[in-house]
Motif scaffolding. Structure first.
Motif, PDB file in Angstrom:
ATOM      1  N   SER A 280      28.253  34.019 141.904  1.00 19.63           N
ATOM      2  CA  SER A 280      28.521  35.432 141.643  1.00 19.63           C
ATOM      3  C   SER A 280      28.065  35.830 140.233  1.00 19.63           C
ATOM      4  O   SER A 280      27.641  36.971 140.003  1.00 19.63           O
ATOM      5  N   HIS A 306      32.378  37.382 134.057  1.00 22.12           N
ATOM      6  CA  HIS A 306      33.339  37.719 135.108  1.00 22.12           C
ATOM      7  C   HIS A 306      32.790  37.284 136.464  1.00 22.12           C
ATOM      8  O   HIS A 306      31.657  37.617 136.829  1.00 22.12           O
ATOM      9  N   ASP A 308      32.958  37.523 140.336  1.00 26.30           N
ATOM     10  CA  ASP A 308      33.450  38.346 141.452  1.00 26.30           C
ATOM     11  C   ASP A 308      32.891  37.756 142.743  1.00 26.30           C
ATOM     12  O   ASP A 308      31.796  38.118 143.185  1.00 26.30           O
ATOM     13  N   LYS A 327      41.950  37.127 145.435  1.00 23.29           N
ATOM     14  CA  LYS A 327      40.655  37.154 144.758  1.00 23.29           C
ATOM     15  C   LYS A 327      40.507  35.893 143.919  1.00 23.29           C
ATOM     16  O   LYS A 327      41.414  35.497 143.192  1.00 23.29           O
ATOM     17  N   VAL A 329      39.184  34.910 141.089  1.00 22.92           N
ATOM     18  CA  VAL A 329      38.616  35.257 139.781  1.00 22.92           C
ATOM     19  C   VAL A 329      38.741  34.071 138.835  1.00 22.92           C
ATOM     20  O   VAL A 329      39.550  33.168 139.048  1.00 22.92           O
TER      21      VAL A 329
END
Length: 423
Positions: A280, A306, A308, A327, A329
């Motif tokens: 990602s 980050h 995702d 999620k 993360v």
């Protein structure tokens, strides 16, 4: 013993009152000189006064005076400019061309001898554990700063080796280091192998398709090799077909999936999730390191990292079993580890390589603004009274433990030196 005598000479830990040569001449040490690590006398460019006359030249140090002959210095012209022979035992007078060489019997104060014996003959993870609180805060800070730079310099040399292998391509070197550190310790080596087997240029070519980048990472990790019976999600079969196409296109040879450790690894840290997060990140940035160099602050740097992940991973930790919606993360602790072990060292190395202090300083600033790491090494020093304030401090303490304490290099440690010279 000779190494210890050299240390005492270099740092002037000998008795300095009523100093006289073995022939009774007054002696004053002006400058101990520069230590020589190669063949020849132990110290160059020393300056001493003998009966008020200034002499400049080399100094040789031995446990016994007779070692001058034992080591063949009497016939070696490299020792012709020796102005002082420093010894711990006077068993003979030494000569050069029938002229006596000035000798000095170096006397070590009893307190220094006691400290040396205490420091060098103890066992334990941190030899000076109980006496660390005695060291003044100014000396602690100075040594911690030096240790941090030592650690960054060591990592810099590793990065330079990668640059040499990849034609000075900083983005490729960053890609390999980032992938390595996404192994988070247990899988570092195999994640690095994965990156080396999957050149960044192939990822860059497929950047328009998130699924193809994910297929490249999972396929190259050997995680799309199994047959796809019904218990596998259709997303697995989709990625499998994508990778089969890309494998032929780029001539890829996948790794064996069993090389990735899964046992005793928390689900959120499983190699499946870490690969999905890596994919990602590279979907968003094909030249990530260049973007980080231009980032204005730490918040912007974090935004580039980050992760995702694709929708499939919201309900999965692997390709077989579904899980409650969550999620995947990259948490704050994990992100800080990446900043500490990847971003800061790369930025420091870049600044060193290009002689741009703004990047070396930015690397240090990143470490200063990250909370201290938590591990057994940091806990050990905390119990000894040294409390890390930030990630820069914890990196310094890791350097101290691994490169000094574990190798019993107390004489080369500034903490050891401060304790050793106490009277």
């Amino acid at each position: 013993m000779e190494q210890l005598l050299q240390y005492i000479w270099k740092y002037r830990l000998y008795r300095t009152t009523d100093m006289r040569t073995t022939q009774g001449e007054e002696l004053e040490i002006i400058d101990p000189g520069i230590q020589n690590r190669d063949a020849g006398p132990d110290f160059f460019n020393a300056k001493v006064k003998i009966n008020g006359t200034l002499w400049a030249g080399s100094v040789e140090i031995h446990q016994k005076a007779s070692e001058w002959y034992k080591h063949g210095h009497d016939s070696d012209k490299a020792y012709d400019n020796v102005i002082l022979h420093v010894i711990a035992e006077e068993d003979v007078q030494v000569f050069r061309n029938e002229e006596p060489i000035t000798q000095w019997l170096m006397i070590i104060p009893q307190a220094i001898q006691n400290n040396i014996e205490w420091l060098l003959n103890r066992d334990g993870d941190i030899t000076c554990f109980e006496r660390l609180p005695e060291i003044a805060s100014i000396h602690r800070r100075e040594w911690m700063d030096r240790l941090l730079c030592e650690r960054l310099e060591r990592k810099t040399q590793d990065i330079y080796k990668w640059l040499d292998q990849y034609a000075q391509d900083w983005n490729e070197a960053f890609y390999i280091l980032l992938c390595r550190n996404f192994g988070f310790g247990v899988n570092n080596d195999i994640f690095e192998r994965l990156a080396r087997s999957l050149p960044l240029k192939y990822i860059q070519k497929q950047r328009g398709s998130a699924s193809q980048i994910e297929a490249l990472f999972f396929g190259q990790a050997g995680m799309l090799e199994e047959a796809s019976p019904k218990e596998f999600h259709h997303y697995y079969r989709f990625l499998q077909k994508e990778y089969q196409f890309l494998q032929k296109k780029f001539g890829l040879e996948p790794l064996e999936s069993h090389l990735f450790r899964r046992l005793r690894v928390r689900p959120a840290s499983s190699p499946y999730i870490k690969l999905a997060q890596l994919a990602s990140i590279w979907v968003k940035h094909d030249t990530l390191f260049s973007a980080l160099l231009n980032a204005g602050n730490l918040r912007e740097i974090k935004s580039y990292l980050h992760a995702d992940t694709s929708e499939f991973w919201d309900t999965h930790y692997n390709f077989r079993d579904s899980s409650p919606v969550r999620k995947k993360v990259l948490g704050d602790k994990a992100l800080n580890i990446i900043l500490i072990n990847t971003v800061a060292p790369m930025m420091f190395a870049y600044g060193k390589y290009h002689h741009l202090t703004e990047y070396t300083e930015r690397a240090l600033t990143i470490l200063e603004r990250i909370p201290p790491e938590e591990n057994h090494i940091i806990n050990m020093f905390r119990y000894a009274g040294i409390i890390a304030q930030n990630a820069g401090d914890t990196q310094a303490l890791i350097q101290l433990k691994r490169n000094y304490c574990e190798q019993k290099k107390c004489l080369y440690c500034h903490f050891g030196f401060q304790l050793l010279k106490q009277l």
